[in-house]
Enzyme design. Sequence first.
Site, PDB file in Angstrom:
ATOM      1  N   GLY A   1      38.718  40.605  39.658  1.00  0.00           N
ATOM      2  CA  GLY A   1      38.635  41.633  38.628  1.00  0.00           C
ATOM      3  C   GLY A   1      38.568  43.014  39.249  1.00  0.00           C
ATOM      4  O   GLY A   1      38.992  43.226  40.391  1.00  0.00           O
ATOM      5  N   SER A   2      38.016  43.939  38.517  1.00  0.00           N
ATOM      6  CA  SER A   2      38.005  45.335  38.955  1.00  0.00           C
ATOM      7  C   SER A   2      37.004  45.559  40.080  1.00  0.00           C
ATOM      8  O   SER A   2      36.003  44.842  40.210  1.00  0.00           O
ATOM      9  CB  SER A   2      37.657  46.249  37.780  1.00  0.00           C
ATOM     10  OG  SER A   2      36.291  46.110  37.437  1.00  0.00           O
ATOM     11  N   THR A   3      37.275  46.577  40.869  1.00  0.00           N
ATOM     12  CA  THR A   3      36.389  46.915  41.986  1.00  0.00           C
ATOM     13  C   THR A   3      35.010  47.318  41.483  1.00  0.00           C
ATOM     14  O   THR A   3      33.991  46.935  42.066  1.00  0.00           O
ATOM     15  CB  THR A   3      37.014  48.038  42.829  1.00  0.00           C
ATOM     16  OG1 THR A   3      38.215  47.537  43.438  1.00  0.00           O
ATOM     17  CG2 THR A   3      36.064  48.502  43.919  1.00  0.00           C
TER      18      THR A   3
ATOM     19  N   GLY B   1      33.114  44.259  40.577  1.00  0.00           N
ATOM     20  CA  GLY B   1      32.862  43.538  41.823  1.00  0.00           C
ATOM     21  C   GLY B   1      31.713  44.133  42.617  1.00  0.00           C
ATOM     22  O   GLY B   1      30.896  43.399  43.200  1.00  0.00           O
TER      23      GLY B   1
ATOM     24  N   GLU C   1      38.101  39.214  44.957  1.00  0.00           N
ATOM     25  CA  GLU C   1      39.468  39.730  44.911  1.00  0.00           C
ATOM     26  C   GLU C   1      39.473  40.843  43.881  1.00  0.00           C
ATOM     27  O   GLU C   1      39.372  40.597  42.677  1.00  0.00           O
ATOM     28  CB  GLU C   1      40.469  38.643  44.523  1.00  0.00           C
ATOM     29  CG  GLU C   1      41.905  39.138  44.588  1.00  0.00           C
ATOM     30  CD  GLU C   1      42.843  38.381  43.679  1.00  0.00           C
ATOM     31  OE1 GLU C   1      43.732  39.033  43.101  1.00  0.00           O
ATOM     32  OE2 GLU C   1      42.679  37.162  43.533  1.00  0.00           O
TER      33      GLU C   1
ATOM     34  N   CYS D   1      47.176  43.010  40.532  1.00  0.00           N
ATOM     35  CA  CYS D   1      46.635  43.880  41.581  1.00  0.00           C
ATOM     36  C   CYS D   1      47.531  43.957  42.813  1.00  0.00           C
ATOM     37  O   CYS D   1      47.351  44.824  43.654  1.00  0.00           O
ATOM     38  CB  CYS D   1      45.236  43.401  41.982  1.00  0.00           C
ATOM     39  SG  CYS D   1      45.165  41.642  42.318  1.00  0.00           S
TER      40      CYS D   1
END
Length: 490
Positions: free
Chosen positions: A238-240, A243, A260, A294
């Site tokens: 998912g999104s940084t 994360g 990831e 991504c």
Amino acid sequence: MSGERAQRLYIGGEWTEPAGGHYEVVNPADESVVGLAPEASRAQVEEAARAAAEAFGPWSRTRPEERAAILDRAADVIQREFEPWAELARAETGAPTGIARGMQVGVGVSRFRRYAKGALEPVERGLPPQVTEAGPMGAASVLGALEVRQPVGVVTCITSYNNPWANPAGKVAPALAMGNTVVVKPAPQDPLSVFRMAEALAEAGIPPGVVNVVSGQAVEVGEAAVDSPYVDMVSFTGSTGVGQRIAEVCGRSMKRQLMELGGKGAAVVFEDADLDAAVMGIGTTFSFYSGQICTAPTRVIVHRSVYAELVEKLTGYLAFMKVGDPAVRGTVVGPVISAAHRDRVESYVELGRKEGARIAFGGERPVVGEGRGFYVAPTLLVDCTSDMRVVREEVFGPVVVVVPFDGGEDEAVALANDSDYGLISYVWSGDAARAFRVARRLRAGGVGVNTIGRNMEAPFGGFKRSGVGRDVGSYALHAYSEVQSIVWAG
């Protein structure tokens, strides 16, 4: 769709009514209701984690051949139900039919097959013996050593909305192959396909508690799946930003992580590149999940001498891309996942324009059918500079930015590496030696040289804010294991 039945949670081998009721899963193509997804409570997530913890001991001791057989049988079930499950995947993700079939359900089948074989890969490796002289630690001896890969324990798998088959299968199958048990928390936008995966595993004979699936729109569902004391590892796609928050929670109790996260893939195009091949590769940003991926080559860094020609070719390529209902034959670009995400992507296009970029193609909201659905026009932004937010931040939509460079390799590499992200980048050049030389200098977990293709045995993961750890192929088996050393005196 006939999927309007109310889906139940899968906890401890039982289909369980959700404590929080249900919510509607919306088809992004026409805003119809695909089905009703369950809203788990924190207590139910905790129950799922406890069930996984109780099942871990027996499952981790099963023979690898037994684990392999279950994964193979699950693949058989998915293959048998391929058509209706591909239709469901298309309906809840908005992916065109070909993508839903080949890249979603099809990849799900292949990943279960791959890790059925993976369950049989050796988990022990003998190390060279070490001769020690007599000393304070004892008499002279020859010490043997064995490296053993052990399952981590309970793994929470939090999956992304862009692919409800390939992404969960890429987590669940290797985790199970290694002897772990799992709690799967699918993305709230398209969880129904993940419950079909659980159905396949249940029919294949997975023991109760080994696989659990809990879903929900509330933040607390994901939080409970991460901070439960029964959970030993979190695998997240998912999104940084999300994360980073998960990593902070994992750090408090030293949970293992596989992350990831976001990407802003650089596509470096040199003056000697095959421009048609580069355009085909870059063009996948528009057609593949409507840019909701991504690994997309969204940031084109092209030598000034071929800049105008590349822009012209990309513009011409876009002119033939049909935006429309993903169920209709010939559709190349379907909708994005939600109205909120459509608005976010459009805001980035407008931001780019305000920052000084020129819209070479797209920029207008397309009208499909009766005007329903969450469609975004494939958009090409040119005359960009590396300090623009639209160049630096992940848009996660069918938007490509083009930045020219005038110098040689050093300038191209510096521009490509000027990013918080480092997942996959790309190099197009007619000089193979230069392409590989540049590839080695790029701060990215993967580099495609004159291709966007992926070798599905090669390690996958990111540098910098694009993630932690590697998976795919045997690397996924390693990701879901701990390394133990056993030493003995010979």
